[in-house]
Design a protein around this motif. Structure first.
Motif, PDB file in Angstrom:
ATOM      1  N   GLY A 193     -12.642 -18.422  24.087  1.00 10.11           N
ATOM      2  CA  GLY A 193     -13.688 -17.677  24.790  1.00 10.11           C
ATOM      3  C   GLY A 193     -13.386 -17.542  26.260  1.00 10.11           C
ATOM      4  O   GLY A 193     -12.990 -18.510  26.921  1.00 10.11           O
ATOM      5  N   GLY A 194     -13.570 -16.316  26.764  1.00  7.76           N
ATOM      6  CA  GLY A 194     -13.297 -16.033  28.180  1.00  7.76           C
ATOM      7  C   GLY A 194     -14.551 -15.606  28.919  1.00  7.76           C
ATOM      8  O   GLY A 194     -14.476 -14.836  29.871  1.00  7.76           O
ATOM      9  N   GLY A 195     -15.710 -16.119  28.493  1.00  7.05           N
ATOM     10  CA  GLY A 195     -16.946 -15.909  29.257  1.00  7.05           C
ATOM     11  C   GLY A 195     -17.080 -17.010  30.299  1.00  7.05           C
ATOM     12  O   GLY A 195     -16.106 -17.717  30.604  1.00  7.05           O
ATOM     13  N   PRO A 196     -18.273 -17.172  30.877  1.00 10.56           N
ATOM     14  CA  PRO A 196     -18.458 -18.222  31.890  1.00 10.56           C
ATOM     15  C   PRO A 196     -18.099 -19.604  31.356  1.00 10.56           C
ATOM     16  O   PRO A 196     -17.412 -20.379  32.043  1.00 10.56           O
ATOM     17  N   GLY A 197     -18.537 -19.929  30.117  1.00  5.86           N
ATOM     18  CA  GLY A 197     -18.290 -21.269  29.579  1.00  5.86           C
ATOM     19  C   GLY A 197     -16.802 -21.576  29.507  1.00  5.86           C
ATOM     20  O   GLY A 197     -16.309 -22.538  30.110  1.00  5.86           O
ATOM     21  N   CYS A 227     -30.410 -15.609  27.413  1.00  9.10           N
ATOM     22  CA  CYS A 227     -31.214 -15.390  28.615  1.00  9.10           C
ATOM     23  C   CYS A 227     -32.687 -15.108  28.278  1.00  9.10           C
ATOM     24  O   CYS A 227     -33.138 -13.952  28.320  1.00  9.10           O
ATOM     25  N   GLN A 257     -22.799 -10.686  32.551  1.00  5.99           N
ATOM     26  CA  GLN A 257     -23.852 -10.054  31.746  1.00  5.99           C
ATOM     27  C   GLN A 257     -25.201  -9.896  32.466  1.00  5.99           C
ATOM     28  O   GLN A 257     -25.928  -8.924  32.197  1.00  5.99           O
ATOM     29  N   PRO A 258     -25.593 -10.805  33.373  1.00  4.27           N
ATOM     30  CA  PRO A 258     -26.863 -10.566  34.075  1.00  4.27           C
ATOM     31  C   PRO A 258     -26.884  -9.220  34.807  1.00  4.27           C
ATOM     32  O   PRO A 258     -27.953  -8.672  35.091  1.00  4.27           O
ATOM     33  N   ALA A 266     -27.866 -19.557  28.438  1.00  5.12           N
ATOM     34  CA  ALA A 266     -27.807 -18.958  29.771  1.00  5.12           C
ATOM     35  C   ALA A 266     -26.476 -19.307  30.420  1.00  5.12           C
ATOM     36  O   ALA A 266     -25.851 -20.320  30.086  1.00  5.12           O
ATOM     37  N   GLY A 267     -26.075 -18.455  31.376  1.00  4.15           N
ATOM     38  CA  GLY A 267     -24.839 -18.717  32.102  1.00  4.15           C
ATOM     39  C   GLY A 267     -24.914 -20.057  32.833  1.00  4.15           C
ATOM     40  O   GLY A 267     -23.920 -20.778  32.917  1.00  4.15           O
ATOM     41  N   SER A 268     -26.090 -20.393  33.342  1.00  2.00           N
ATOM     42  CA  SER A 268     -26.206 -21.659  34.082  1.00  2.00           C
ATOM     43  C   SER A 268     -26.024 -22.837  33.134  1.00  2.00           C
ATOM     44  O   SER A 268     -25.444 -23.865  33.505  1.00  2.00           O
ATOM     45  N   ASP A 309     -23.352 -20.496  24.982  1.00  3.96           N
ATOM     46  CA  ASP A 309     -24.199 -19.910  23.936  1.00  3.96           C
ATOM     47  C   ASP A 309     -23.778 -20.331  22.525  1.00  3.96           C
ATOM     48  O   ASP A 309     -24.569 -20.189  21.585  1.00  3.96           O
ATOM     49  N   ALA A 348      -9.499 -15.197  18.073  1.00  4.25           N
ATOM     50  CA  ALA A 348      -9.310 -16.208  17.024  1.00  4.25           C
ATOM     51  C   ALA A 348      -9.937 -15.697  15.744  1.00  4.25           C
ATOM     52  O   ALA A 348     -11.050 -15.170  15.745  1.00  4.25           O
ATOM     53  N   TYR A 387     -24.356 -13.123  20.252  1.00  4.65           N
ATOM     54  CA  TYR A 387     -24.349 -11.653  20.242  1.00  4.65           C
ATOM     55  C   TYR A 387     -25.601 -11.101  19.574  1.00  4.65           C
ATOM     56  O   TYR A 387     -26.052 -11.634  18.546  1.00  4.65           O
ATOM     57  N   THR A 434      -8.926 -15.451  24.152  1.00  3.22           N
ATOM     58  CA  THR A 434     -10.138 -14.662  24.258  1.00  3.22           C
ATOM     59  C   THR A 434      -9.961 -13.302  23.582  1.00  3.22           C
ATOM     60  O   THR A 434      -8.871 -12.971  23.105  1.00  3.22           O
TER      61      THR A 434
HETATM   62  C1  LIG Z   1     -29.085  -8.803  30.061  1.00  2.00           C
HETATM   63  C2  LIG Z   1     -28.661 -10.228  30.277  1.00  2.00           C
HETATM   64  C3  LIG Z   1     -29.135 -10.911  31.386  1.00  2.00           C
HETATM   65  C4  LIG Z   1     -28.773 -12.239  31.599  1.00  2.00           C
HETATM   66  N1  LIG Z   1     -29.233 -12.880  32.714  1.00  2.00           N
HETATM   67  C5  LIG Z   1     -28.890 -14.169  32.931  1.00  2.00           C
HETATM   68  C6  LIG Z   1     -29.330 -14.835  34.110  1.00  2.00           C
HETATM   69  O1  LIG Z   1     -30.019 -14.270  34.965  1.00  2.00           O
HETATM   70  N2  LIG Z   1     -28.968 -16.138  34.277  1.00  2.00           N
HETATM   71  C7  LIG Z   1     -28.204 -16.797  33.347  1.00  2.00           C
HETATM   72  O2  LIG Z   1     -27.907 -17.985  33.565  1.00  2.00           O
HETATM   73  N3  LIG Z   1     -27.767 -16.185  32.224  1.00  2.00           N
HETATM   74  C8  LIG Z   1     -28.091 -14.893  31.994  1.00  2.00           C
HETATM   75  N4  LIG Z   1     -27.628 -14.254  30.862  1.00  2.00           N
HETATM   76  C9  LIG Z   1     -26.954 -15.020  29.804  1.00  2.00           C
HETATM   77  C10 LIG Z   1     -25.491 -15.274  30.073  1.00  2.00           C
HETATM   78  O3  LIG Z   1     -24.800 -14.087  30.377  1.00  2.00           O
HETATM   79  C11 LIG Z   1     -24.881 -15.943  28.840  1.00  2.00           C
HETATM   80  O4  LIG Z   1     -25.684 -17.027  28.455  1.00  2.00           O
HETATM   81  C12 LIG Z   1     -23.476 -16.406  29.161  1.00  2.00           C
HETATM   82  O5  LIG Z   1     -22.633 -15.296  29.311  1.00  2.00           O
HETATM   83  C13 LIG Z   1     -22.951 -17.329  28.074  1.00  2.00           C
HETATM   84  O6  LIG Z   1     -21.647 -17.667  28.389  1.00  2.00           O
HETATM   85  P1  LIG Z   1     -20.619 -18.071  27.227  1.00  2.00           P
HETATM   86  O7  LIG Z   1     -19.328 -18.317  27.899  1.00  2.00           O
HETATM   87  O8  LIG Z   1     -21.199 -19.140  26.384  1.00  2.00           O
HETATM   88  O9  LIG Z   1     -20.546 -16.784  26.277  1.00  2.00           O
HETATM   89  P2  LIG Z   1     -20.094 -15.300  26.623  1.00  2.00           P
HETATM   90  O10 LIG Z   1     -20.290 -14.981  28.041  1.00  2.00           O
HETATM   91  O11 LIG Z   1     -20.778 -14.420  25.635  1.00  2.00           O
HETATM   92  O12 LIG Z   1     -18.538 -15.300  26.359  1.00  2.00           O
HETATM   93  C14 LIG Z   1     -18.023 -15.443  25.069  1.00  2.00           C
HETATM   94  C15 LIG Z   1     -16.535 -15.185  25.130  1.00  2.00           C
HETATM   95  O13 LIG Z   1     -15.961 -15.468  23.854  1.00  2.00           O
HETATM   96  C16 LIG Z   1     -15.046 -14.436  23.542  1.00  2.00           C
HETATM   97  N5  LIG Z   1     -14.897 -14.400  22.085  1.00  2.00           N
HETATM   98  C17 LIG Z   1     -15.778 -13.990  21.148  1.00  2.00           C
HETATM   99  N6  LIG Z   1     -15.242 -14.105  19.938  1.00  2.00           N
HETATM  100  C18 LIG Z   1     -13.996 -14.606  20.109  1.00  2.00           C
HETATM  101  C19 LIG Z   1     -12.942 -14.938  19.227  1.00  2.00           C
HETATM  102  N7  LIG Z   1     -13.042 -14.755  17.912  1.00  2.00           N
HETATM  103  N8  LIG Z   1     -11.800 -15.431  19.751  1.00  2.00           N
HETATM  104  C20 LIG Z   1     -11.676 -15.603  21.090  1.00  2.00           C
HETATM  105  N9  LIG Z   1     -12.645 -15.296  21.976  1.00  2.00           N
HETATM  106  C21 LIG Z   1     -13.785 -14.806  21.477  1.00  2.00           C
HETATM  107  C22 LIG Z   1     -15.654 -13.186  24.150  1.00  2.00           C
HETATM  108  O14 LIG Z   1     -14.700 -12.175  24.326  1.00  2.00           O
HETATM  109  C23 LIG Z   1     -16.160 -13.752  25.476  1.00  2.00           C
HETATM  110  O15 LIG Z   1     -15.096 -13.782  26.407  1.00  2.00           O
HETATM  111  C24 LIG Z   1     -27.931 -12.903  30.656  1.00  2.00           C
HETATM  112  C25 LIG Z   1     -27.435 -12.209  29.554  1.00  2.00           C
HETATM  113  C26 LIG Z   1     -27.787 -10.887  29.358  1.00  2.00           C
HETATM  114  C27 LIG Z   1     -27.241 -10.146  28.170  1.00  2.00           C
END
Ligand SMILES: Cc1cc2nc3c(=O)[nH]c(=O)nc-3n(C[C@H](O)[C@H](O)[C@H](O)COP(=O)(O)OP(=O)(O)OC[C@H]3O[C@@H](n4cnc5c(N)ncnc54)[C@H](O)[C@@H]3O)c2cc1C
Length: 385
Positions: free
Chosen positions: A14-18, A165, A53-54, A303-305, A294, A88, A118, A45
Protein backbone atom coordinates in the motif's frame (compact mmCIF):
# COMPACT_ATOMS: atom_id res chain seq x y z
CA UNK A 1 20.83 3.72 14.26
CA UNK A 2 19.23 0.31 14.94
CA UNK A 3 21.60 -2.71 15.14
CA UNK A 4 20.49 -5.48 12.85
CA UNK A 5 21.17 -9.21 13.14
CA UNK A 6 21.18 -10.80 9.69
CA UNK A 7 19.48 -9.53 6.56
CA UNK A 8 15.79 -8.65 6.92
CA UNK A 9 13.21 -7.69 4.35
CA UNK A 10 10.17 -5.61 5.27
CA UNK A 11 7.43 -5.65 2.66
CA UNK A 12 4.81 -2.90 2.86
CA UNK A 13 1.60 -3.32 0.89
CA UNK A 14 0.00 0.00 0.00
CA UNK A 15 1.20 3.45 -0.99
CA UNK A 16 -1.35 5.58 0.88
CA UNK A 17 -0.55 7.53 4.06
CA UNK A 18 -0.30 4.34 6.17
CA UNK A 19 2.14 2.45 3.96
CA UNK A 20 4.16 5.53 3.04
CA UNK A 21 4.60 6.72 6.62
CA UNK A 22 5.64 3.26 7.84
CA UNK A 23 8.18 3.03 5.01
CA UNK A 24 9.68 6.45 5.73
CA UNK A 25 9.64 6.07 9.53
CA UNK A 26 11.42 2.72 9.21
CA UNK A 27 13.96 4.15 6.78
CA UNK A 28 14.72 6.91 9.27
CA UNK A 29 15.14 4.44 12.11
CA UNK A 30 17.70 2.52 10.09
CA UNK A 31 19.40 5.78 9.33
CA UNK A 32 21.12 5.00 6.09
CA UNK A 33 21.68 1.27 6.60
CA UNK A 34 19.21 0.34 3.85
CA UNK A 35 21.89 -1.41 1.89
CA UNK A 36 19.85 -4.43 0.95
CA UNK A 37 22.32 -6.78 2.59
CA UNK A 38 21.07 -5.70 6.05
CA UNK A 39 17.56 -4.25 5.85
CA UNK A 40 15.50 -3.96 2.72
CA UNK A 41 12.25 -2.02 2.65
CA UNK A 42 10.02 -2.83 -0.31
CA UNK A 43 6.81 -0.90 -0.85
CA UNK A 44 4.38 -2.63 -3.18
CA UNK A 45 1.54 -0.48 -4.40
CA UNK A 46 -1.12 -0.28 -7.08
CA UNK A 47 -0.54 3.19 -8.48
CA UNK A 48 2.34 5.51 -9.38
CA UNK A 49 0.38 8.46 -7.93
CA UNK A 50 -0.30 9.29 -4.29
CA UNK A 51 -3.56 11.17 -3.77
CA UNK A 52 -4.46 13.14 -0.65
CA UNK A 53 -8.07 12.02 -0.31
CA UNK A 54 -9.31 14.82 2.02
CA UNK A 55 -8.77 17.04 -1.03
CA UNK A 56 -11.75 15.36 -2.77
CA UNK A 57 -14.12 17.61 -0.80
CA UNK A 58 -12.47 20.70 -2.29
CA UNK A 59 -12.29 19.16 -5.76
CA UNK A 60 -16.03 18.37 -5.72
CA UNK A 61 -16.87 21.91 -4.64
CA UNK A 62 -14.69 23.40 -7.37
CA UNK A 63 -12.22 24.98 -4.93
CA UNK A 64 -9.12 23.21 -6.28
CA UNK A 65 -8.16 20.92 -9.18
CA UNK A 66 -7.48 17.26 -8.48
CA UNK A 67 -3.82 17.63 -9.47
CA UNK A 68 -3.30 19.93 -6.48
CA UNK A 69 -3.71 16.89 -4.23
CA UNK A 70 -1.55 14.45 -6.18
CA UNK A 71 2.16 13.61 -6.11
CA UNK A 72 4.32 10.91 -7.64
CA UNK A 73 4.63 8.17 -5.05
CA UNK A 74 8.37 7.82 -5.76
CA UNK A 75 8.91 11.47 -4.78
CA UNK A 76 7.54 10.79 -1.27
CA UNK A 77 9.88 7.94 -0.35
CA UNK A 78 13.23 8.36 1.35
CA UNK A 79 16.30 7.08 -0.51
CA UNK A 80 16.85 3.36 -0.18
CA UNK A 81 13.19 2.35 -0.15
CA UNK A 82 12.37 0.17 -3.13
CA UNK A 83 9.08 1.04 -4.82
CA UNK A 84 7.24 -1.63 -6.78
CA UNK A 85 4.11 -0.58 -8.69
CA UNK A 86 2.56 -3.99 -9.26
CA UNK A 87 -0.55 -4.70 -7.17
CA UNK A 88 -0.40 -7.66 -4.78
CA UNK A 89 -2.68 -10.46 -5.88
CA UNK A 90 -2.25 -12.74 -2.88
CA UNK A 91 -0.65 -12.83 0.54
CA UNK A 92 0.49 -16.14 2.00
CA UNK A 93 1.41 -15.70 5.67
CA UNK A 94 2.34 -19.40 6.04
CA UNK A 95 4.88 -19.21 3.25
CA UNK A 96 5.80 -15.64 4.26
CA UNK A 97 5.41 -14.14 0.82
CA UNK A 98 3.31 -11.91 -1.41
CA UNK A 99 2.60 -12.59 -5.08
CA UNK A 100 1.90 -9.64 -7.36
CA UNK A 101 -0.24 -9.38 -10.51
CA UNK A 102 2.85 -9.77 -12.71
CA UNK A 103 3.62 -13.08 -10.97
CA UNK A 104 6.61 -11.80 -8.98
CA UNK A 105 7.07 -13.36 -5.53
CA UNK A 106 8.27 -11.21 -2.62
CA UNK A 107 9.34 -13.11 0.48
CA UNK A 108 9.21 -11.09 3.70
CA UNK A 109 10.48 -11.24 7.24
CA UNK A 110 7.91 -8.60 8.25
CA UNK A 111 4.80 -7.65 6.33
CA UNK A 112 2.79 -4.44 6.77
CA UNK A 113 -0.70 -4.50 5.25
CA UNK A 114 -1.85 -0.93 4.46
CA UNK A 115 -4.13 -1.53 1.51
CA UNK A 116 -6.92 0.86 2.58
CA UNK A 117 -10.70 0.77 2.23
CA UNK A 118 -12.96 1.49 -0.76
CA UNK A 119 -16.57 2.54 -1.37
CA UNK A 120 -18.64 -0.29 -2.77
CA UNK A 121 -21.71 1.15 -4.51
CA UNK A 122 -22.53 -2.32 -5.88
CA UNK A 123 -23.60 -3.30 -2.35
CA UNK A 124 -26.87 -1.33 -2.79
CA UNK A 125 -29.12 -1.92 -5.83
CA UNK A 126 -29.34 1.15 -8.06
CA UNK A 127 -26.74 3.16 -6.12
CA UNK A 128 -24.04 3.02 -8.80
CA UNK A 129 -26.52 4.19 -11.46
CA UNK A 130 -28.46 6.72 -9.41
CA UNK A 131 -25.95 8.41 -7.13
CA UNK A 132 -22.84 10.52 -7.38
CA UNK A 133 -20.13 10.51 -4.76
CA UNK A 134 -16.97 12.25 -3.61
CA UNK A 135 -14.98 9.39 -2.08
CA UNK A 136 -12.85 8.67 -5.14
CA UNK A 137 -10.99 11.04 -7.45
CA UNK A 138 -13.25 10.21 -10.41
CA UNK A 139 -16.41 10.66 -8.33
CA UNK A 140 -15.24 14.01 -6.96
CA UNK A 141 -14.62 15.31 -10.49
CA UNK A 142 -18.02 14.03 -11.67
CA UNK A 143 -19.76 15.67 -8.71
CA UNK A 144 -18.04 18.97 -9.45
CA UNK A 145 -19.45 18.83 -12.97
CA UNK A 146 -22.93 17.90 -11.72
CA UNK A 147 -22.94 20.72 -9.17
CA UNK A 148 -21.96 23.12 -11.94
CA UNK A 149 -25.09 22.07 -13.87
CA UNK A 150 -27.42 21.93 -10.86
CA UNK A 151 -29.98 24.71 -10.81
CA UNK A 152 -32.64 23.94 -8.25
CA UNK A 153 -34.30 21.13 -6.36
CA UNK A 154 -33.55 18.60 -3.64
CA UNK A 155 -30.08 17.26 -2.97
CA UNK A 156 -30.08 14.15 -0.79
CA UNK A 157 -26.82 13.01 0.81
CA UNK A 158 -27.04 9.45 2.11
CA UNK A 159 -24.48 7.75 4.32
CA UNK A 160 -23.89 4.02 4.71
CA UNK A 161 -21.53 2.33 7.14
CA UNK A 162 -18.75 1.47 7.49
CA UNK A 163 -17.01 4.27 5.62
CA UNK A 164 -13.74 6.12 5.88
CA UNK A 165 -13.46 9.63 7.28
CA UNK A 166 -16.66 9.62 9.35
CA UNK A 167 -16.82 13.43 9.34
CA UNK A 168 -16.52 13.95 5.56
CA UNK A 169 -20.29 13.59 4.88
CA UNK A 170 -20.97 16.30 7.48
CA UNK A 171 -18.31 18.48 5.88
CA UNK A 172 -19.92 17.99 2.48
CA UNK A 173 -23.46 18.91 3.50
CA UNK A 174 -22.32 21.93 5.54
CA UNK A 175 -20.11 23.06 2.66
CA UNK A 176 -22.97 22.64 0.18
CA UNK A 177 -25.10 24.92 2.33
CA UNK A 178 -22.33 27.55 2.24
CA UNK A 179 -21.73 26.95 -1.50
CA UNK A 180 -25.33 27.69 -2.50
CA UNK A 181 -25.65 30.63 -0.09
CA UNK A 182 -22.46 32.15 -1.50
CA UNK A 183 -24.10 32.04 -4.93
CA UNK A 184 -27.38 33.50 -3.61
CA UNK A 185 -29.22 30.28 -4.58
CA UNK A 186 -29.77 28.57 -1.24
CA UNK A 187 -33.53 29.21 -1.37
CA UNK A 188 -33.66 27.15 -4.59
CA UNK A 189 -32.05 24.13 -2.97
CA UNK A 190 -33.34 21.77 -0.32
CA UNK A 191 -30.57 19.86 1.47
CA UNK A 192 -31.35 16.49 3.06
CA UNK A 193 -28.86 14.36 5.01
CA UNK A 194 -29.59 10.79 6.06
CA UNK A 195 -27.76 8.54 8.54
CA UNK A 196 -28.29 4.87 9.38
CA UNK A 197 -28.47 5.02 13.20
CA UNK A 198 -30.49 7.08 15.68
CA UNK A 199 -28.37 10.24 15.41
CA UNK A 200 -26.60 12.15 12.64
CA UNK A 201 -23.11 10.81 13.43
CA UNK A 202 -21.74 7.71 15.14
CA UNK A 203 -19.96 9.76 17.84
CA UNK A 204 -22.67 11.27 20.09
CA UNK A 205 -20.68 14.46 20.78
CA UNK A 206 -20.15 15.08 17.07
CA UNK A 207 -23.82 14.29 16.35
CA UNK A 208 -24.89 16.92 18.88
CA UNK A 209 -22.59 19.53 17.34
CA UNK A 210 -23.69 18.72 13.80
CA UNK A 211 -27.40 18.67 14.59
CA UNK A 212 -27.18 22.20 16.00
CA UNK A 213 -25.44 23.28 12.75
CA UNK A 214 -28.15 21.57 10.67
CA UNK A 215 -30.92 23.36 12.59
CA UNK A 216 -29.24 26.73 12.24
CA UNK A 217 -28.77 26.25 8.47
CA UNK A 218 -32.12 24.62 7.71
CA UNK A 219 -30.57 21.35 6.57
CA UNK A 220 -33.14 18.60 6.86
CA UNK A 221 -31.97 15.28 8.31
CA UNK A 222 -33.36 11.82 8.76
CA UNK A 223 -31.92 9.16 11.05
CA UNK A 224 -32.51 5.37 10.94
CA UNK A 225 -32.16 5.58 7.16
CA UNK A 226 -30.26 2.53 5.90
CA UNK A 227 -30.18 2.84 2.14
CA UNK A 228 -31.91 -0.22 0.72
CA UNK A 229 -32.22 0.63 -2.97
CA UNK A 230 -32.26 3.48 -5.45
CA UNK A 231 -34.59 3.86 -8.40
CA UNK A 232 -32.45 5.88 -10.84
CA UNK A 233 -35.32 6.38 -13.32
CA UNK A 234 -37.87 7.67 -10.83
CA UNK A 235 -35.06 9.34 -8.85
CA UNK A 236 -36.09 7.98 -5.48
CA UNK A 237 -33.90 6.57 -2.69
CA UNK A 238 -35.52 4.05 -0.34
CA UNK A 239 -34.46 2.98 3.15
CA UNK A 240 -34.73 -0.47 4.74
CA UNK A 241 -36.88 1.19 7.41
CA UNK A 242 -39.56 2.14 4.86
CA UNK A 243 -38.48 5.76 4.28
CA UNK A 244 -38.11 7.28 0.82
CA UNK A 245 -36.84 10.51 -0.70
CA UNK A 246 -37.37 11.68 -4.26
CA UNK A 247 -34.24 13.57 -5.28
CA UNK A 248 -32.92 15.83 -8.00
CA UNK A 249 -29.31 15.03 -7.11
CA UNK A 250 -28.28 12.06 -4.98
CA UNK A 251 -24.86 12.08 -3.33
CA UNK A 252 -23.98 8.88 -1.53
CA UNK A 253 -21.26 7.62 0.75
CA UNK A 254 -21.56 3.89 0.02
CA UNK A 255 -20.57 1.14 2.48
CA UNK A 256 -16.84 0.46 2.36
CA UNK A 257 -14.92 -2.77 2.00
CA UNK A 258 -11.26 -3.70 2.42
CA UNK A 259 -8.97 -4.16 -0.59
CA UNK A 260 -9.87 -7.26 -2.66
CA UNK A 261 -6.41 -8.77 -2.06
CA UNK A 262 -7.25 -9.15 1.65
CA UNK A 263 -10.40 -11.16 0.97
CA UNK A 264 -8.72 -13.11 -1.86
CA UNK A 265 -6.01 -14.20 0.58
CA UNK A 266 -8.55 -15.32 3.19
CA UNK A 267 -7.29 -12.72 5.67
CA UNK A 268 -10.37 -10.51 6.01
CA UNK A 269 -13.55 -10.43 8.04
CA UNK A 270 -16.89 -10.39 6.19
CA UNK A 271 -16.21 -6.82 5.03
CA UNK A 272 -12.67 -7.52 3.94
CA UNK A 273 -10.90 -5.84 6.89
CA UNK A 274 -8.01 -7.59 8.62
CA UNK A 275 -8.69 -8.66 12.24
CA UNK A 276 -6.04 -6.67 14.12
CA UNK A 277 -4.90 -6.44 17.73
CA UNK A 278 -6.10 -3.02 18.87
CA UNK A 279 -2.92 -2.26 20.85
CA UNK A 280 -0.03 -4.03 19.09
CA UNK A 281 -1.50 -3.64 15.55
CA UNK A 282 -0.42 -7.17 14.72
CA UNK A 283 -2.66 -9.13 12.38
CA UNK A 284 -4.61 -11.50 14.65
CA UNK A 285 -3.08 -14.97 14.52
CA UNK A 286 -0.51 -13.90 11.92
CA UNK A 287 3.23 -14.18 12.41
CA UNK A 288 5.25 -10.98 11.78
CA UNK A 289 2.32 -9.25 10.07
CA UNK A 290 1.16 -5.75 11.09
CA UNK A 291 -1.84 -3.82 9.82
CA UNK A 292 -2.08 -0.04 9.45
CA UNK A 293 -4.77 2.46 8.50
CA UNK A 294 -8.12 1.70 6.88
CA UNK A 295 -7.22 -1.96 6.31
CA UNK A 296 -7.71 -2.87 10.01
CA UNK A 297 -11.00 -3.96 11.56
CA UNK A 298 -10.37 -1.73 14.60
CA UNK A 299 -13.23 0.19 16.22
CA UNK A 300 -11.66 3.56 15.37
CA UNK A 301 -12.29 6.05 12.58
CA UNK A 302 -10.80 5.07 9.25
CA UNK A 303 -8.84 8.30 8.88
CA UNK A 304 -5.48 9.51 7.64
CA UNK A 305 -4.62 10.61 11.17
CA UNK A 306 -5.33 7.10 12.46
CA UNK A 307 -2.94 5.73 9.84
CA UNK A 308 -0.40 8.39 10.87
CA UNK A 309 -0.40 7.48 14.59
CA UNK A 310 -0.44 3.75 13.85
CA UNK A 311 2.42 4.01 11.35
CA UNK A 312 4.72 5.52 13.96
CA UNK A 313 4.01 2.71 16.41
CA UNK A 314 4.34 -0.09 13.86
CA UNK A 315 7.63 1.34 12.56
CA UNK A 316 9.05 1.43 16.11
CA UNK A 317 7.89 -2.08 16.89
CA UNK A 318 9.14 -3.58 13.63
CA UNK A 319 12.49 -1.81 14.07
CA UNK A 320 12.70 -3.21 17.61
CA UNK A 321 11.85 -6.73 16.42
CA UNK A 322 14.52 -6.53 13.70
CA UNK A 323 17.02 -5.49 16.33
CA UNK A 324 16.00 -8.42 18.52
CA UNK A 325 14.42 -6.15 21.12
CA UNK A 326 10.91 -6.29 22.60
CA UNK A 327 8.20 -4.42 20.69
CA UNK A 328 6.88 -2.21 23.47
CA UNK A 329 4.79 0.55 21.89
CA UNK A 330 1.03 0.30 21.94
CA UNK A 331 -1.64 2.18 20.01
CA UNK A 332 -4.21 3.89 22.25
CA UNK A 333 -6.81 4.50 19.50
CA UNK A 334 -5.83 8.13 18.99
CA UNK A 335 -7.55 9.96 16.12
CA UNK A 336 -7.46 13.64 15.17
CA UNK A 337 -9.80 15.16 12.59
CA UNK A 338 -10.40 18.67 11.38
CA UNK A 339 -14.03 19.26 10.40
CA UNK A 340 -14.79 21.79 7.70
CA UNK A 341 -17.99 23.64 8.68
CA UNK A 342 -18.48 25.86 5.59
CA UNK A 343 -18.24 29.67 5.48
CA UNK A 344 -14.47 29.40 6.02
CA UNK A 345 -15.01 28.00 9.49
CA UNK A 346 -13.86 24.71 10.90
CA UNK A 347 -13.49 22.72 14.08
CA UNK A 348 -11.58 19.60 15.16
CA UNK A 349 -11.94 16.53 17.30
CA UNK A 350 -9.34 14.41 19.04
CA UNK A 351 -10.22 11.15 20.75
CA UNK A 352 -8.98 7.64 21.57
CA UNK A 353 -10.27 4.26 22.76
CA UNK A 354 -10.95 5.77 26.17
CA UNK A 355 -11.27 9.54 25.57
CA UNK A 356 -14.41 10.87 23.86
CA UNK A 357 -14.19 13.78 21.40
CA UNK A 358 -15.28 17.30 22.29
CA UNK A 359 -15.76 19.41 19.17
CA UNK A 360 -14.47 22.94 19.70
CA UNK A 361 -16.68 25.83 18.55
CA UNK A 362 -16.14 26.30 14.80
CA UNK A 363 -13.83 29.20 13.93
CA UNK A 364 -11.99 30.79 11.01
CA UNK A 365 -8.67 29.95 12.68
CA UNK A 366 -9.43 26.21 12.81
CA UNK A 367 -10.49 26.31 9.14
CA UNK A 368 -7.14 27.91 8.34
CA UNK A 369 -5.34 25.16 10.28
CA UNK A 370 -7.15 22.57 8.15
CA UNK A 371 -6.16 24.40 4.96
CA UNK A 372 -2.56 24.62 6.18
CA UNK A 373 -2.49 20.92 7.00
CA UNK A 374 -3.74 20.11 3.49
CA UNK A 375 -0.49 21.66 2.23
CA UNK A 376 1.71 20.20 4.97
CA UNK A 377 0.39 16.67 4.48
CA UNK A 378 3.26 15.90 2.11
CA UNK A 379 5.71 16.42 4.98
CA UNK A 380 3.70 13.99 7.11
CA UNK A 381 3.78 11.43 4.33
CA UNK A 382 7.57 11.77 4.20
CA UNK A 383 7.65 11.14 7.95
CA UNK A 384 8.89 14.64 8.79
CA UNK A 385 5.84 15.86 10.75
C1 LIG B 1 -13.55 12.62 0.88
C2 LIG B 1 -12.58 12.16 1.93
C3 LIG B 1 -12.22 13.04 2.94
C4 LIG B 1 -11.33 12.63 3.93
N1 LIG B 1 -10.98 13.52 4.91
C5 LIG B 1 -10.12 13.14 5.88
C6 LIG B 1 -9.71 14.07 6.87
O1 LIG B 1 -10.10 15.24 6.88
N2 LIG B 1 -8.85 13.64 7.84
C7 LIG B 1 -8.39 12.35 7.86
O2 LIG B 1 -7.61 12.02 8.77
N3 LIG B 1 -8.76 11.44 6.93
C8 LIG B 1 -9.61 11.81 5.94
N4 LIG B 1 -9.97 10.90 4.97
C9 LIG B 1 -9.60 9.48 5.10
C10 LIG B 1 -8.19 9.17 4.65
O3 LIG B 1 -7.94 9.66 3.36
C11 LIG B 1 -7.99 7.66 4.71
O4 LIG B 1 -8.41 7.18 5.96
C12 LIG B 1 -6.53 7.34 4.47
O5 LIG B 1 -6.19 7.61 3.14
C13 LIG B 1 -6.24 5.89 4.81
O6 LIG B 1 -4.91 5.64 4.52
P1 LIG B 1 -4.43 4.15 4.15
O7 LIG B 1 -2.99 4.25 3.86
O8 LIG B 1 -4.88 3.20 5.20
O9 LIG B 1 -5.27 3.76 2.85
P2 LIG B 1 -5.31 4.46 1.42
O10 LIG B 1 -4.96 5.88 1.50
O11 LIG B 1 -6.63 4.12 0.83
O12 LIG B 1 -4.15 3.74 0.62
C14 LIG B 1 -4.25 2.40 0.26
C15 LIG B 1 -3.10 2.08 -0.68
O13 LIG B 1 -3.09 0.68 -0.95
C16 LIG B 1 -2.87 0.50 -2.33
N5 LIG B 1 -3.40 -0.82 -2.69
C17 LIG B 1 -4.69 -1.22 -2.78
N6 LIG B 1 -4.74 -2.49 -3.16
C18 LIG B 1 -3.46 -2.91 -3.31
C19 LIG B 1 -2.87 -4.13 -3.70
N7 LIG B 1 -3.60 -5.19 -4.04
N8 LIG B 1 -1.52 -4.20 -3.74
C20 LIG B 1 -0.77 -3.13 -3.42
N9 LIG B 1 -1.28 -1.94 -3.05
C21 LIG B 1 -2.61 -1.85 -3.00
C22 LIG B 1 -3.56 1.67 -2.99
O14 LIG B 1 -3.09 1.89 -4.29
C23 LIG B 1 -3.18 2.79 -2.02
O15 LIG B 1 -1.89 3.27 -2.35
C24 LIG B 1 -10.81 11.30 3.92
C25 LIG B 1 -11.15 10.43 2.89
C26 LIG B 1 -12.02 10.84 1.90
C27 LIG B 1 -12.38 9.90 0.79
Amino acid sequence: MVRVFGRKRVVILGGGPGGTMVANHLARRFNGSLTGDRVEIVQITACTKHTYQPGFLFVALGDAPLEHFERDQASLLLPGIRLVVDPAESIDPQAGHVITESGAVYAYDYLIIATGSYPDPSAVPGLAQGALGFYTAEDAVRLREALGRFEKGRIVLTVDVPHKCPVAPLEMVLSLDAYFRRMGRRHDVELVYTYPINRVHSLPQVAEWAQAEFERREIRWETFFNVDRVDPEQRVVYSAEGGEYPYDLLISVPPHRGAPVVAASGLGDEQGFVPTDRYTLRGAGLENVYVVGDATNLPVSKAGSTAHYEADIVADNVAAAIAGEPALRRYDGKVFCFIEAGDDRGTYIEFSYTRPPRPAPASVMLHQFKMAYNEMYWLSARGVL
